[in-house]
Write an enzyme that holds these catalytic residues in place. Structure first.
Site, PDB file in Angstrom:
ATOM      1  CG  HIS A 275      40.109  37.490  34.837  1.00  0.00           C
ATOM      2  ND1 HIS A 275      40.796  37.399  36.029  1.00  0.00           N
ATOM      3  CD2 HIS A 275      40.231  38.772  34.423  1.00  0.00           C
ATOM      4  CE1 HIS A 275      41.310  38.590  36.309  1.00  0.00           C
ATOM      5  NE2 HIS A 275      40.976  39.436  35.357  1.00  0.00           N
TER       6      HIS A 275
ATOM      7  N   GLY B  24      46.016  44.215  39.331  1.00  0.00           N
ATOM      8  CA  GLY B  24      45.706  44.718  40.665  1.00  0.00           C
ATOM      9  C   GLY B  24      46.935  44.997  41.511  1.00  0.00           C
TER      10      GLY B  24
ATOM     11  CD  GLU C 237      41.026  38.542  39.487  1.00  0.00           C
ATOM     12  OE1 GLU C 237      39.810  38.722  39.337  1.00  0.00           O
ATOM     13  OE2 GLU C 237      41.859  39.482  39.475  1.00  0.00           O
TER      14      GLU C 237
ATOM     15  CG  ASN D 159      36.802  42.045  35.185  1.00  0.00           C
ATOM     16  OD1 ASN D 159      35.740  41.738  35.727  1.00  0.00           O
ATOM     17  ND2 ASN D 159      37.899  41.302  35.255  1.00  0.00           N
TER      18      ASN D 159
ATOM     19  CD  GLU E  36      43.183  40.991  32.065  1.00  0.00           C
ATOM     20  OE1 GLU E  36      42.821  42.151  32.229  1.00  0.00           O
ATOM     21  OE2 GLU E  36      42.715  40.034  32.701  1.00  0.00           O
TER      22      GLU E  36
ATOM     23  CE  LYS F  88      39.689  42.221  38.179  1.00  0.00           C
ATOM     24  NZ  LYS F  88      41.087  42.047  38.532  1.00  0.00           N
TER      25      LYS F  88
ATOM     26  CB  SER G 204      48.189  48.043  37.015  1.00  0.00           C
ATOM     27  OG  SER G 204      48.104  47.138  38.101  1.00  0.00           O
TER      28      SER G 204
HETATM   29  P1  PGA Z   1      43.332  45.682  37.128  1.00  0.00           P
HETATM   30  O1  PGA Z   1      42.595  44.340  36.630  1.00  0.00           O
HETATM   31  O2  PGA Z   1      43.054  46.728  36.085  1.00  0.00           O
HETATM   32  O3  PGA Z   1      42.708  45.987  38.444  1.00  0.00           O
HETATM   33  O4  PGA Z   1      44.786  45.354  37.227  1.00  0.00           O
HETATM   34  C1  PGA Z   1      42.532  43.982  35.280  1.00  0.00           C
HETATM   35  C2  PGA Z   1      41.774  42.691  35.135  1.00  0.00           C
HETATM   36  O5  PGA Z   1      41.950  41.808  35.978  1.00  0.00           O
HETATM   37  O6  PGA Z   1      40.972  42.506  34.190  1.00  0.00           O
END
Ligand code: PGA
Length: 251
Positions: free
Chosen positions: A96, A174, A98, A9, A168, A11, A214
């Site tokens: 997601h 993150g 976010e 992803n 997630e 982003k 992460s």
């Molecule tokens: P990350 O994000 O691996 O940077 O923690 C995962 C995601 O949001 O899909």
């Protein structure tokens, strides 16, 4: 046997030329070292058409990170599921955390997007997961049950087969914090149980459930070794070729 998947992803990262160059590097890598897992790059909208050309051998799949809840028309700034499909992409991420938190996307809206995406011929990576407070008060099972029930359970079984679920935990995205392999297994097993209750054992056994938050080369093997973890949705580490390919190889 259900499909193993590692999806990157990206982003809101990488301008057009950089993204296409990166997609090409990933494609070249997996052409010479085919993977047991299905590899998906979920890029920003602007990369889709170009990346689709680059990835046309099919060794690496392509997805978007969001789609509109409407089919077409006067929705300035939106991109429909059918438009995504027309680029050659096969997947779209929906729900997601976010999108849920920054853009206030609720279960009802996400359900509408999911139905439209499937009707347009896309497969959906549907995300769920609790925030830290909910984990601390042991509400994570309840939260995930509601997100999945309200987001997906009006799909008929035939359509549900186009779903991949990504668990997630928001507190791990993150942040450098990761769910322990046992925590991931516990909730992935719970999710598979929910699907089994609703759609039956066969569909539940075939469902790919990804872990995200992460995930990196140093923890991927341990997390992916759990029986109900079928791969990962990778954010930060999907932007570095060495890290991303090492995570795919951890499968
Ligand atoms: P990350 O994000 O691996 O940077 O923690 C995962 C995601 O949001 O899909």
């Amino acid at each position: 046997m259900r499909k193993k998947i590692v999806a990157g992803n990206w982003k809101m990262n990488m301008e057009l030329a950089d993204g296409l160059k990166f997609a090409e590097a990933i494609d070249t890598y997996f052409k010479s070292k085919p993977s047991r897992a299905e590899v998906i790059l979920c890029t920003p909208f602007i990369h889709l058409a170009g990346a689709s050309e680059i990835l046309k051998s099919g060794k690496v799949c392509l997805g978007a990170q969001n789609c509109s809840s409407e089919t077409s028309g006067a929705y300035t700034g939106e991109v429909s599921a059918a438009m995504i499909k027309s680029t050659g992409a096969q997947y779209v991420i929906i729900g997601h955390s976010e999108r849920r938190s920054y853009y206030h996307e609720d279960d009802k809206l996400l359900n509408k997007k999911t139905i439209l995406a499937i009707a347009s011929g896309l497969k959906v990576i549907f995300c769920c997961g609790e925030v830290q407070k909910e984990r601390e008060s042991e509400k994570h099972f309840e939260v995930v049950r509601k997100q999945i029930g309200d987001g997906l359970f009006n799909l008929p079984p035939d359509e549900f087969k186009n779903i991949v679920i990504a668990y997630e935990p928001v507190w791990a995205i993150g942040t450098g914090l990761t769910a322990t392999p046992d925590q991931a297994q516990e909730i992935h097993n719970f999710i598979r149980g929910l699907i089994s209750d609703k759609y039956g054992k066969e569909i539940a056994e075939d469902l790919t459930i990804l872990y995200g938050g992460s995930c990196k080369p140093s923890n991927a093997i341990e997390i992916f070794s759990k029986p109900d973890v079928d791969g990962g949705l990778i954010g930060g580490a999907s932007l570095k070729k060495e890290d991303f390919t090492a995570i795919v190889e951890a499968i």
